[in-house]
Every structure is written in C-alpha cells, then in structure tokens.
Design a protein around this motif. Structure first.
Motif, PDB file in Angstrom:
ATOM      1  N   LEU A  14       0.697  -1.239  -0.127  1.00  0.00           N
ATOM      2  CA  LEU A  14      -0.161   0.121  -0.056  1.00  0.00           C
ATOM      3  C   LEU A  14       1.111   1.322   0.009  1.00  0.00           C
ATOM      4  CD1 LEU A  14      -2.882  -0.859   2.537  1.00  0.00           C
ATOM      5  CD2 LEU A  14      -2.735  -1.506   0.122  1.00  0.00           C
ATOM      6  N   HIS A  15       2.089   1.242   0.673  1.00  0.00           N
ATOM      7  CA  HIS A  15       2.882   2.490   0.850  1.00  0.00           C
ATOM      8  C   HIS A  15       3.525   2.508  -0.573  1.00  0.00           C
ATOM      9  CE1 HIS A  15       6.072   5.234   1.784  1.00  0.00           C
ATOM     10  NE2 HIS A  15       6.954   4.062   1.202  1.00  0.00           N
ATOM     11  N   ALA A  16       4.002   1.423  -1.043  1.00  0.00           N
ATOM     12  CA  ALA A  16       4.789   1.234  -2.166  1.00  0.00           C
ATOM     13  C   ALA A  16       4.345   1.731  -3.558  1.00  0.00           C
ATOM     14  CB  ALA A  16       5.582  -0.093  -2.420  1.00  0.00           C
ATOM     15  N   VAL A  17       2.952   1.918  -3.607  1.00  0.00           N
ATOM     16  CA  VAL A  17       2.321   2.525  -4.814  1.00  0.00           C
ATOM     17  C   VAL A  17       3.148   3.997  -4.926  1.00  0.00           C
ATOM     18  CG1 VAL A  17       0.247   1.244  -4.716  1.00  0.00           C
ATOM     19  CG2 VAL A  17       0.610   3.508  -3.617  1.00  0.00           C
ATOM     20  N   THR A  18       3.174   4.533  -4.292  1.00  0.00           N
ATOM     21  CA  THR A  18       3.973   5.984  -4.472  1.00  0.00           C
ATOM     22  C   THR A  18       5.388   6.027  -5.094  1.00  0.00           C
ATOM     23  OG1 THR A  18       4.478   7.934  -3.187  1.00  0.00           O
ATOM     24  CG2 THR A  18       5.411   5.946  -2.385  1.00  0.00           C
ATOM     25  N   TYR A  19       6.150   4.797  -5.301  1.00  0.00           N
ATOM     26  CA  TYR A  19       7.111   4.656  -5.954  1.00  0.00           C
ATOM     27  C   TYR A  19       6.919   4.281  -7.322  1.00  0.00           C
ATOM     28  CZ  TYR A  19       8.975   4.763  -1.141  1.00  0.00           C
ATOM     29  OH  TYR A  19       9.176   5.062   0.126  1.00  0.00           O
ATOM     30  N   PHE A  20       5.837   3.255  -7.656  1.00  0.00           N
ATOM     31  CA  PHE A  20       5.723   2.563  -8.847  1.00  0.00           C
ATOM     32  C   PHE A  20       4.470   2.955  -9.822  1.00  0.00           C
ATOM     33  CE2 PHE A  20       8.104  -0.158  -5.756  1.00  0.00           C
ATOM     34  CZ  PHE A  20       9.189  -0.098  -6.407  1.00  0.00           C
ATOM     35  N   ALA A  21       3.384   3.460  -9.204  1.00  0.00           N
ATOM     36  CA  ALA A  21       2.350   3.644  -9.856  1.00  0.00           C
ATOM     37  C   ALA A  21       2.455   4.901 -10.699  1.00  0.00           C
ATOM     38  CB  ALA A  21       1.149   4.144  -8.941  1.00  0.00           C
ATOM     39  N   PRO A  22       1.861   4.764 -11.920  1.00  0.00           N
ATOM     40  CA  PRO A  22       2.007   6.059 -12.893  1.00  0.00           C
ATOM     41  C   PRO A  22       1.286   7.313 -12.234  1.00  0.00           C
ATOM     42  CG  PRO A  22       0.445   4.453 -13.626  1.00  0.00           C
ATOM     43  CD  PRO A  22       0.990   3.539 -12.573  1.00  0.00           C
ATOM     44  N   GLN A  23       0.137   7.119 -11.324  1.00  0.00           N
ATOM     45  CA  GLN A  23      -0.509   8.123 -10.749  1.00  0.00           C
ATOM     46  C   GLN A  23       0.422   8.960  -9.893  1.00  0.00           C
ATOM     47  OE1 GLN A  23      -1.505   4.920 -10.756  1.00  0.00           O
ATOM     48  NE2 GLN A  23      -3.575   4.859 -11.795  1.00  0.00           N
ATOM     49  N   ALA A  24       1.523   8.249  -9.123  1.00  0.00           N
ATOM     50  CA  ALA A  24       2.242   8.669  -8.148  1.00  0.00           C
ATOM     51  C   ALA A  24       3.288   9.692  -9.051  1.00  0.00           C
ATOM     52  CB  ALA A  24       2.876   7.763  -7.572  1.00  0.00           C
ATOM     53  N   LEU A  89       1.135  12.262  -1.443  1.00  0.00           N
ATOM     54  CA  LEU A  89      -0.322  11.641  -0.808  1.00  0.00           C
ATOM     55  C   LEU A  89      -0.950  11.840  -1.924  1.00  0.00           C
ATOM     56  CD1 LEU A  89      -1.787  10.875   1.740  1.00  0.00           C
ATOM     57  CD2 LEU A  89      -2.279  13.399   2.194  1.00  0.00           C
ATOM     58  N   ASP A  90      -1.041  12.747  -2.848  1.00  0.00           N
ATOM     59  CA  ASP A  90      -2.097  12.744  -3.806  1.00  0.00           C
ATOM     60  C   ASP A  90      -1.906  11.729  -4.775  1.00  0.00           C
ATOM     61  OD1 ASP A  90      -3.384  15.229  -2.791  1.00  0.00           O
ATOM     62  OD2 ASP A  90      -2.299  16.404  -4.169  1.00  0.00           O
ATOM     63  N   GLY A  91      -0.714  11.539  -5.331  1.00  0.00           N
ATOM     64  CA  GLY A  91      -0.269  10.584  -5.992  1.00  0.00           C
ATOM     65  C   GLY A  91      -0.797   8.964  -5.411  1.00  0.00           C
ATOM     66  N   ALA A  92      -0.269   8.998  -4.140  1.00  0.00           N
ATOM     67  CA  ALA A  92      -0.687   7.636  -3.544  1.00  0.00           C
ATOM     68  C   ALA A  92      -2.162   7.155  -3.638  1.00  0.00           C
ATOM     69  CB  ALA A  92      -0.030   7.423  -2.148  1.00  0.00           C
ATOM     70  N   VAL A  93      -3.046   8.375  -3.235  1.00  0.00           N
ATOM     71  CA  VAL A  93      -4.366   7.883  -2.971  1.00  0.00           C
ATOM     72  C   VAL A  93      -4.865   7.877  -4.344  1.00  0.00           C
ATOM     73  CG1 VAL A  93      -6.575   9.453  -2.668  1.00  0.00           C
ATOM     74  CG2 VAL A  93      -4.652   9.409  -0.976  1.00  0.00           C
ATOM     75  N   ALA A  94      -4.517   8.436  -5.331  1.00  0.00           N
ATOM     76  CA  ALA A  94      -5.075   8.243  -7.091  1.00  0.00           C
ATOM     77  C   ALA A  94      -4.752   6.797  -7.257  1.00  0.00           C
ATOM     78  CB  ALA A  94      -4.412   9.237  -7.650  1.00  0.00           C
ATOM     79  N   ALA A  95      -3.423   6.645  -6.912  1.00  0.00           N
ATOM     80  CA  ALA A  95      -2.865   5.119  -7.289  1.00  0.00           C
ATOM     81  C   ALA A  95      -3.600   3.934  -6.459  1.00  0.00           C
ATOM     82  CB  ALA A  95      -1.385   4.863  -7.186  1.00  0.00           C
ATOM     83  N   LEU A  96      -3.904   4.189  -5.093  1.00  0.00           N
ATOM     84  CA  LEU A  96      -4.652   2.983  -4.641  1.00  0.00           C
ATOM     85  C   LEU A  96      -6.060   3.341  -4.960  1.00  0.00           C
ATOM     86  CD1 LEU A  96      -3.350   3.716  -1.027  1.00  0.00           C
ATOM     87  CD2 LEU A  96      -2.817   1.862  -2.357  1.00  0.00           C
ATOM     88  N   GLY A 262      -4.361  -5.983  -4.624  1.00  0.00           N
ATOM     89  CA  GLY A 262      -4.502  -4.772  -5.689  1.00  0.00           C
ATOM     90  C   GLY A 262      -3.559  -3.998  -5.982  1.00  0.00           C
ATOM     91  N   ALA A 263      -2.671  -3.682  -4.710  1.00  0.00           N
ATOM     92  CA  ALA A 263      -1.568  -2.780  -4.884  1.00  0.00           C
ATOM     93  C   ALA A 263      -0.598  -3.689  -5.492  1.00  0.00           C
ATOM     94  CB  ALA A 263      -1.235  -2.245  -3.548  1.00  0.00           C
ATOM     95  N   ALA A 264      -0.343  -4.702  -5.381  1.00  0.00           N
ATOM     96  CA  ALA A 264       0.572  -5.599  -6.246  1.00  0.00           C
ATOM     97  C   ALA A 264       0.834  -5.380  -7.733  1.00  0.00           C
ATOM     98  CB  ALA A 264       0.634  -6.951  -5.556  1.00  0.00           C
ATOM     99  N   HIS A 277       5.359 -11.217  -2.920  1.00  0.00           N
ATOM    100  CA  HIS A 277       3.979 -10.964  -3.317  1.00  0.00           C
ATOM    101  C   HIS A 277       2.935 -11.378  -2.463  1.00  0.00           C
ATOM    102  CE1 HIS A 277       0.430 -10.998  -6.015  1.00  0.00           C
ATOM    103  NE2 HIS A 277       1.111 -10.633  -6.941  1.00  0.00           N
ATOM    104  N   PRO A 278       1.924 -10.747  -2.091  1.00  0.00           N
ATOM    105  CA  PRO A 278       0.987 -11.133  -1.203  1.00  0.00           C
ATOM    106  C   PRO A 278       0.541 -12.510  -1.201  1.00  0.00           C
ATOM    107  CG  PRO A 278       0.380  -8.756  -2.036  1.00  0.00           C
ATOM    108  CD  PRO A 278       1.682  -9.391  -2.804  1.00  0.00           C
ATOM    109  N   ASP A 279       0.187 -13.110  -2.512  1.00  0.00           N
ATOM    110  CA  ASP A 279      -0.045 -14.429  -2.865  1.00  0.00           C
ATOM    111  C   ASP A 279       0.911 -15.534  -2.432  1.00  0.00           C
ATOM    112  OD1 ASP A 279      -2.646 -13.465  -3.736  1.00  0.00           O
ATOM    113  OD2 ASP A 279      -1.888 -13.607  -5.859  1.00  0.00           O
ATOM    114  N   GLY A 280       2.072 -14.945  -2.304  1.00  0.00           N
ATOM    115  CA  GLY A 280       3.199 -16.039  -1.911  1.00  0.00           C
ATOM    116  C   GLY A 280       3.640 -15.686  -0.374  1.00  0.00           C
ATOM    117  N   ALA A 281       3.086 -14.810   0.362  1.00  0.00           N
ATOM    118  CA  ALA A 281       3.631 -14.335   1.553  1.00  0.00           C
ATOM    119  C   ALA A 281       3.334 -15.296   2.649  1.00  0.00           C
ATOM    120  CB  ALA A 281       2.984 -12.777   2.072  1.00  0.00           C
TER     121      ALA A 281
END
Length: 281
Positions: A14-24, A89-96, A262-264, A277-281
């Motif tokens: 959830l935090h990491a979207v700020t590094y990788f999502a296009p919205q961020a 913050l704006d980018g992370a919220v948009a990404a999530l 979803g964030a993954a 990955h959350p499915d393999g955690a």
C-alpha cells in the motif's frame, strides 16, 4: 511467522504504490519533480524538511552517497518539502483508488486499525518514523490508510537499519549479503548507485569476516547473520501492534489481503525492498 512480519508484507504494498504507480509519478512531475529518483528522494525525505544529502544517505542507508547528492538538495529548488508531501499523498491516493478492489474490504476500518498501531509506535531513535508520524492526519479513507502504512513501514525500516548497524554491516554490505543469499545484484546495485569496485570491495570485506566464502557464496555464519538481523527487525517492529488485540490483528490481516493484492499490480516482483508478493507471503 511473526505478526509483525506478516502484516508488513500486507501494508508495504500500500505504501509502495508511491514509488511505482503512474499516478504517483504524474503527481511528482506536476509538482516539478521530473524523473523517478527526484520524486523518490524528495517524496521520502520531505517529512524531514529541506534536508541535505548527508542525513538522507545515513537514514536511507543502502544508497551510495553520490546517488543521493545528485538529488539533494537540488530537489528543494524544484519543489518545497510541503509541495513534495502533497504530491506524494495525492499520487498515492490516486494510485490506490485505481488498483484496490472497490468494496472488497472496508477501507475505513483498515485505516482505523492501522492508525491505532501507528499512533502507538514509539519513535525514539527512529528519525523517519518520527518525521512521518508528526505529519497532520489527512482526510479520506485511502489517505489515512496510506499515511498510517507509511508511518509503520518507516518505523520498521528504522529498526531494520538499527539491526544492521548492530550486526556491523554497512548499507552496501547488507545488499551484497542479500544478493549472495537470494540474487538480485543486477537490480540492487544500479538502483542504489554503487560501482563495481565498491560492490566487489564489500564482497571482500564480508569474505574477510567469514560471512561469504572465497567464491562470494554465503557461509553458515553469513546465513546466521542474515537470519539474526531479520529476526531482530521483526522484534523491533512488534511494539506498535500491541495496541491491537489478537482479534483485531486477525481482522486487520483479513482487511489488508485484498488491498495488498490490488496494490501488487503496480509493485514489481522481485523488488529492492525484499517484499514478497501477497499471494506468496
């Protein structure tokens, strides 16, 4: 697996979207921070204010000083810290909002539980955790969810660095040992700015301590050193979760699973964070 580790594997995406999502990325660029690393260093360092490169090199730990100094303090001439904070913050919220499945879990309930743990976190000696914890509480469920996850991940990260320092490992040596155990030099080395000569010198230093063998493979002592650091990290990250009952911890895990999945979608696997990955955690 400890709860501290299991829940980290769910809130870190959830935090990491700020590094990788296009919205961020778009939000940082709109604030004047063009290029991935400008956004990364400005966004992550902004809670500290218009800080210089040296403290960020120390606190981020795994980055070569030259890589940090290419971004800082230049980024503060492009965007003030408060502008970088608003953009992240704006980018992370948009990404999530784009990636988490709508209606799959009550965002407000997850945010409330994460906020309680974050508010309980003791930040003595944890500069990044403390700086993020001191930020104003944002409005909106996803904003609260992201900020609480960020406080908790930086609190955990501060403890991880303390564990590495206690083990006598530099940031580069920690990366080299991790590569010896799991691979990933092709990602870790360029993403942290180390030269071949610096990397090879760290290999030699670890071999001199008996943590790697002559071929650069981890020894039993090296594996134990890594295991000990990870165990200590989990122990140092456990304190905030005492604010939640066992039933609340279970409920939080249930709420975070679909959100983390979803964030993954925008977080690369494998990654420099060592996050499974959350499915393999």
């Amino acid at each position: 697996m400890s709860f501290a580790r299991r829940v980290w594997q769910l809130y870190e995406p959830l935090h990491a979207v700020t590094y990788f999502a296009p919205q961020a990325r778009e939000a940082f660029e709109s604030a004047g921070l063009r290029g991935f690393w400008r956004g990364y260093f400005a966004g992550r360092a902004a809670p500290l204010g218009a800080v210089q490169a040296a403290p960020v090199t120390a606190l981020f730990f795994g980055f070569a000083s030259g890589m940090v100094s290419r971004a800082l303090p230049d980024v503060w001439h492009r965007a003030r810290p408060e502008e970088a904070l608003a953009a992240r913050l704006d980018g992370a919220v948009a990404a999530l909002r784009a990636v988490v499945p709508s209606g799959s879990a009550p965002w407000a309930e997850a945010a409330d539980l994460l906020e309680r743990a974050a508010a309980a976190a003791v930040t003595d000696g944890r500069a990044l955790g403390a700086a993020n914890a001191a930020l104003p509480r944002p409005e909106g469920e996803l904003a609260r969810l992201w900020q609480a996850a960020t406080v908790l991940r930086e609190h955990r990260g501060d403890g991880h660095i303390a564990a590495l320092v206690g083990a006598g490992l530099t940031g580069l040596q920690a990366l080299v040992l991790r590569d010896a155990l799991y691979g990933g030099r092709d990602q870790l080395q360029p993403n942290r700015g180390w030269t071949d000569a610096e990397w090879d010198a760290a290999v030699g230093a670890l071999a001199g301590r008996g943590l790697l063998d002559a071929d650069g493979r981890p020894t039993a002592e090296g594996r134990e050193a890594h295991r000990s650091v990870e165990s200590r990290t989990d122990a140092l990250a456990a304190q905030p979760w005492t604010a939640l009952s066992a039933a609340e911890q279970d409920r939080l895990g249930e709420l975070l699973v679909p959100l983390a999945r979803g964030a993954a979608a925008v977080v690369p696997y494998p990654n420099a964070m060592g996050l499974p990955h959350p499915d393999g955690a």
